[in-house]
Every structure is written in structure tokens, then in C-alpha cells.
Design a protein around this motif. Sequence first.
Motif, PDB file in Angstrom:
ATOM      1  N   UNK A  75      -9.471  -6.990  -9.264  1.00 54.55           N
ATOM      2  CA  UNK A  75      -9.163  -7.478 -10.606  1.00 54.55           C
ATOM      3  C   UNK A  75      -9.530  -6.537 -11.724  1.00 54.55           C
ATOM      4  N   UNK A  76     -10.007  -5.327 -11.384  1.00 56.23           N
ATOM      5  CA  UNK A  76     -10.320  -4.330 -12.407  1.00 56.23           C
ATOM      6  C   UNK A  76      -9.151  -3.346 -12.482  1.00 56.23           C
TER       7      UNK A  76
ATOM      8  N   UNK B  67      -8.185   5.917  -4.165  1.00 54.68           N
ATOM      9  CA  UNK B  67      -8.989   4.888  -3.500  1.00 54.68           C
ATOM     10  C   UNK B  67      -9.851   4.127  -4.504  1.00 54.68           C
ATOM     11  N   UNK B  68     -10.337   4.818  -5.525  1.00 56.67           N
ATOM     12  CA  UNK B  68     -11.098   4.122  -6.570  1.00 56.67           C
ATOM     13  C   UNK B  68     -10.180   3.163  -7.328  1.00 56.67           C
ATOM     14  N   UNK B  69      -8.970   3.647  -7.663  1.00 56.24           N
ATOM     15  CA  UNK B  69      -8.012   2.834  -8.425  1.00 56.24           C
ATOM     16  C   UNK B  69      -7.570   1.605  -7.637  1.00 56.24           C
ATOM     17  N   UNK B  70      -7.163   1.769  -6.371  1.00 59.75           N
ATOM     18  CA  UNK B  70      -6.656   0.646  -5.593  1.00 59.75           C
ATOM     19  C   UNK B  70      -7.776  -0.343  -5.274  1.00 59.75           C
ATOM     20  N   UNK B  71      -8.997   0.185  -5.048  1.00 59.99           N
ATOM     21  CA  UNK B  71     -10.133  -0.701  -4.799  1.00 59.99           C
ATOM     22  C   UNK B  71     -10.445  -1.553  -6.016  1.00 59.99           C
TER      23      UNK B  71
ATOM     24  N   UNK C  50       0.823  -1.211   0.000  1.00 51.90           N
ATOM     25  CA  UNK C  50       0.000   0.000   0.000  1.00 51.90           C
ATOM     26  C   UNK C  50       0.860   1.265   0.000  1.00 51.90           C
ATOM     27  N   UNK C  51       1.975   1.251   0.731  1.00 50.03           N
ATOM     28  CA  UNK C  51       2.855   2.424   0.739  1.00 50.03           C
ATOM     29  C   UNK C  51       3.404   2.688  -0.657  1.00 50.03           C
TER      30      UNK C  51
END
Length: 330
Positions: free
Chosen positions: A84-85, A75-79, A19-20
Motif C-alpha cells: 500500500x505504499x 524490488x523496493x518499489x514492488x514490495x 509481475x511480468x
Amino acid sequence: MGKGRYLVRRLVYIVFVFFIISILMFFIYKSMPGDPVTMMLGESRNNMKPEAYQALYEQTRQALGLDRSLVEQYFIWIGNMLTGNFGYSTQYKRQVAEVIGTPMLNTLMLNALSMVVVFVIAIPLGIVTAVHKNSVFDKVVQVLTIIGYSLPSFIIALLMIFVFAVKIPIFPISGVRSPGFSGTGLEYVLDTLWHMALPVIVMSISGIGSITRYVRAEMIDVLRMDYIKTARAKGLKEKTVIYVHAFRNALIPIVTIATAWVVSLFGGSVVIEQVFLWPGLGQMLINGLLQRDFSVVLTMQMFYVVLALAGNVIMDIAYTIVDPRVRLEN
């Protein structure tokens, strides 16, 4: 229980580091100059009225989520990535997951074959040179290995292309297989291997040089130990002394350098793929950077991050396999 606790701690560590690094990479790439929407729309600006183009620009920007704040975008990108998206490619105008499959397979094939070639040649070569230290054969190998890992890979690639594709046209210069190829399964494999020959040779030269020297150095140190002299004094066969006693005890540092080399191999293949026009992740990464295709670039980078983190855990586990005296929890 000790191993279980250790693996849980390592898993927590991997997640934290993942995450970092993802935060750092995301904000670094977002700070790079260039507008992905403009790159995606291409020549539409010249073929549309300014009002219509501006409306299309805002619509595309909103569809890509670029109208949100950077924190929201992260947050949208990492989620999405964790599910898998991997996002939408502005270069290929398709989902990233749909375009990375074939390049990833090509990169894995190239790197896997290179690893097999390196370990099959370097480990026996390192053992033989250690056993016959200071012989003519050892000195010749030392000179060749120094040259092998000292020369930049792109220089070796250009030399190989000049010799084996231009002067002596044995191998093709680029591509995965021959244009318009049609044949049986075996012919398909052989044609692919024929195209892989030069890239694999170039990628293997540096690895053979470095791994051979590490195996030789560790084997020389181990062969000086008292327990090796004792094993020989007991009348054990020389092969048993070398391969069972000496090599097993030399494996821990070899595992360390071998794991680090495997991880770096995937990153180093970027240059080779570009030189040989091999359609793998490296070429896709470079094209993504040039086209400001951040979804593709970030996906590729996170793949390398996961590879490096997984490599560290595999290395620790390998220690306990080659030497049971090593305890994971320590």
C-alpha cells in the motif's frame, strides 16, 4: 471443486501476469529521458551555490532511492506497492497514496455513470432494432450508431462543447463543480451531475454505438434459431420469447464485448478528462508523464493492469451466470 480449482488457477495466472507487466513497465519508464530529481528541485539550482545544489541533489536522489541499481529499485518499489505504499510524488511532494484518492473517486464517478447510461440505452435499443430488423427505425439507428463509434471521442467532445457550452450554454465546459459552491447535499449532487453531463455524454456515445450493434447482431442470430420458432408455436407471449429465451442465449458474446468495453473505458477516459479538465486519474497520468513523476505514473498504470486482469476473471464468472451450461473449469 471444479470452480474452486479454476479460480485458484486464474489467481495464479493473474499474479504471474501482474509481475511480468510490472517488470516491463518499471524498466520502460526508468529508461525514459528526464531526471525526476532535477524536475523536483525545480528552480533551486538558480538560487543556490553549485556546491550546495549538488549536495541537495545527491541527498534527494538518495532519499528517493535513485542511487541504487535498477533491480534493487524494482524490488523496493514492488514490495512497497504490495503493502500500500505507492511511493513519493516528486510533482506534488507528497506520498502518492495521499494524492490519488480524489482523482480516483472522480474517475470512478465519471466511468460508472457512463456505464449505466450506455447499458440502460444500448441493450434495449439493440433488442428493439433486432426485433424490428430492416424497419425505418432500425436503419436510422444503424446509421447513428456507425457515426457514434466511428468518430474519435475528442472530435465528439469538441462538437459537444461548441454546441452545448458555447452556442447553447446549457452545460459547463470544465470542472467538477461550480467555483465557490455551497449548498445542501442534494444541491451538491445535482451540481456535480451538471458538470458531469458533457463528459458522460461524450464517453457514452461510442459505447452506445458499439454495444447496440453487438446486441442487435446477436439477437438477430438467436431469433433465427429453431427453439425460438418452437417457443412461438407453443403460444408463448412475444415478450417472454424475446427477453427470457432469446436474450438470455445471446448474452455470452454480449458479456464478452461489454467487459472488454468497460476495461477500455477507463483507459479512454484519459482523453476526455484532459479535454474537459476533469481532475481524474487521466489528467494526473498525463501530468505525471510531463513532470517525470514516475511513482504516480506507475501507480496509475498498475491500476489499469489490475482492472484488466480482474475484468477477465469477472467475464469468465459471468459466463456461468448467464448460461449454466458453461463450466468454468472448461
